[in-house]
Design a protein around this motif. Structure first.
Motif, PDB file in Angstrom:
ATOM      1  N   GLU A 199      -7.714  25.139 -24.599  1.00 53.51           N
ATOM      2  CA  GLU A 199      -8.376  25.820 -23.484  1.00 53.51           C
ATOM      3  C   GLU A 199      -7.998  25.219 -22.139  1.00 53.51           C
ATOM      4  OE1 GLU A 199     -12.598  25.651 -24.117  1.00 53.51           O
ATOM      5  OE2 GLU A 199     -12.475  26.669 -26.053  1.00 53.51           O
ATOM      6  N   THR A 200      -7.343  24.055 -22.153  1.00 50.15           N
ATOM      7  CA  THR A 200      -7.092  23.334 -20.908  1.00 50.15           C
ATOM      8  C   THR A 200      -5.618  23.146 -20.577  1.00 50.15           C
ATOM      9  OG1 THR A 200      -7.150  21.203 -22.058  1.00 50.15           O
ATOM     10  CG2 THR A 200      -9.240  22.031 -21.167  1.00 50.15           C
ATOM     11  N   ASP A 201      -4.752  23.342 -21.541  1.00 47.65           N
ATOM     12  CA  ASP A 201      -3.330  23.088 -21.338  1.00 47.65           C
ATOM     13  C   ASP A 201      -2.538  24.351 -21.687  1.00 47.65           C
ATOM     14  OD1 ASP A 201      -0.656  22.289 -21.462  1.00 47.65           O
ATOM     15  OD2 ASP A 201      -1.115  20.371 -22.410  1.00 47.65           O
ATOM     16  N   PRO A 202      -2.191  25.160 -20.682  1.00 43.59           N
ATOM     17  CA  PRO A 202      -1.466  26.405 -20.946  1.00 43.59           C
ATOM     18  C   PRO A 202      -0.134  26.202 -21.679  1.00 43.59           C
ATOM     19  CG  PRO A 202      -2.296  26.385 -18.702  1.00 43.59           C
ATOM     20  CD  PRO A 202      -2.520  25.008 -19.262  1.00 43.59           C
ATOM     21  N   ALA A 203       0.563  25.111 -21.392  1.00 43.23           N
ATOM     22  CA  ALA A 203       1.836  24.848 -22.067  1.00 43.23           C
ATOM     23  C   ALA A 203       1.614  24.570 -23.553  1.00 43.23           C
ATOM     24  CB  ALA A 203       2.562  23.685 -21.403  1.00 43.23           C
ATOM     25  N   LEU A 204       0.599  23.785 -23.867  1.00 43.71           N
ATOM     26  CA  LEU A 204       0.281  23.515 -25.265  1.00 43.71           C
ATOM     27  C   LEU A 204      -0.157  24.798 -25.965  1.00 43.71           C
ATOM     28  CD1 LEU A 204      -0.161  21.719 -27.716  1.00 43.71           C
ATOM     29  CD2 LEU A 204      -2.412  21.113 -26.767  1.00 43.71           C
ATOM     30  N   GLY A 234      -1.512  28.590 -44.622  1.00 44.93           N
ATOM     31  CA  GLY A 234      -2.215  29.611 -43.846  1.00 44.93           C
ATOM     32  C   GLY A 234      -2.840  29.130 -42.550  1.00 44.93           C
ATOM     33  N   CYS A 235      -2.605  27.893 -42.166  1.00 43.21           N
ATOM     34  CA  CYS A 235      -3.213  27.325 -40.953  1.00 43.21           C
ATOM     35  C   CYS A 235      -2.686  28.008 -39.692  1.00 43.21           C
ATOM     36  CB  CYS A 235      -2.915  25.831 -40.899  1.00 43.21           C
ATOM     37  SG  CYS A 235      -3.473  25.040 -39.388  1.00 43.21           S
ATOM     38  N   HIS A 236      -3.625  28.517 -38.888  1.00 47.78           N
ATOM     39  CA  HIS A 236      -3.295  29.149 -37.609  1.00 47.78           C
ATOM     40  C   HIS A 236      -3.621  28.187 -36.470  1.00 47.78           C
ATOM     41  CE1 HIS A 236      -3.690  32.596 -40.275  1.00 47.78           C
ATOM     42  NE2 HIS A 236      -3.075  33.331 -39.371  1.00 47.78           N
ATOM     43  N   LEU A 237      -2.641  27.873 -35.658  1.00 47.59           N
ATOM     44  CA  LEU A 237      -2.849  26.997 -34.502  1.00 47.59           C
ATOM     45  C   LEU A 237      -3.486  27.731 -33.333  1.00 47.59           C
ATOM     46  CD1 LEU A 237       0.643  25.267 -34.578  1.00 47.59           C
ATOM     47  CD2 LEU A 237      -1.537  24.269 -35.337  1.00 47.59           C
ATOM     48  N   ASN A 238      -3.470  29.062 -33.379  1.00 47.88           N
ATOM     49  CA  ASN A 238      -3.847  29.869 -32.213  1.00 47.88           C
ATOM     50  C   ASN A 238      -5.241  30.484 -32.301  1.00 47.88           C
ATOM     51  OD1 ASN A 238      -3.271  31.688 -34.247  1.00 47.88           O
ATOM     52  ND2 ASN A 238      -2.076  33.060 -32.954  1.00 47.88           N
ATOM     53  N   ARG A 239      -6.081  29.997 -33.165  1.00 42.66           N
ATOM     54  CA  ARG A 239      -7.414  30.598 -33.311  1.00 42.66           C
ATOM     55  C   ARG A 239      -8.396  30.027 -32.292  1.00 42.66           C
ATOM     56  NH1 ARG A 239      -8.063  31.790 -39.737  1.00 42.66           N
ATOM     57  NH2 ARG A 239      -6.631  33.567 -39.698  1.00 42.66           N
ATOM     58  N   ARG A 240      -9.292  30.897 -31.865  1.00 44.60           N
ATOM     59  CA  ARG A 240     -10.380  30.515 -30.957  1.00 44.60           C
ATOM     60  C   ARG A 240     -11.681  30.480 -31.772  1.00 44.60           C
ATOM     61  NH1 ARG A 240      -9.132  30.647 -25.593  1.00 44.60           N
ATOM     62  NH2 ARG A 240      -7.192  31.655 -25.002  1.00 44.60           N
TER      63      ARG A 240
END
Length: 134
Positions: A70-75, A92-98
């Protein structure tokens, strides 16, 4: 299935099942603990709905999950780009989940949740943890 009863009225049950269709009765659990799991389920929304279904009134959902930054747009951009590969190589791990947003949207009566960032954890750095009360 495994069970533990300590003779003092406390018990622990560990049940195998699919998170989107928990093999438990409605209002049957005092607490549900979920750690680094919602990144890998097919439907986080359905899983959280199932957690709510099985919790007794006043029951607690304790969670610790890695999430999209939520704080690092590049990450966050890197997390989004690497998610398809991560899904294939990390069960099945998603790095992009909120996941924090998913838990908020579920409508628990109380929610004490914190977003924080760990050091030296790379793409698993952004984290939410907390307790949601039904």
């Amino acid at each position: 299935q495994a069970g533990l009863f300590n003779g003092h009225g406390n018990s622990l049950r560990i049940i195998r099942g699919v998170s989107e269709a928990l093999p438990l009765s409605d209002n049957s659990c005092d607490a549900v603990v979920c750690t680094l799991t919602l990144c890998s389920v097919v439907s986080p929304e359905r899983t959280v709905a199932e957690i709510k279904r099985v919790l007794k009134p006043g029951g607690k959902f304790l969670f610790w999950e890695h999430v999209l930054s939520e704080t690092d747009p590049a990450l966050a951009l890197q997390q989004r780009a690497l998610t398809p590969l991560q899904v294939k190589v990390a069960d099945g791990c998603h790095l992009n989940r909120r996941t924090g947003d998913t838990i908020k949207a579920a409508g628990f009566r109380e929610l004490d949740m914190e977003y924080f960032e760990l050091t030296r954890f790379s793409f698993l750095n952004p984290t939410v943890c907390g307790i949601a009360t039904l």
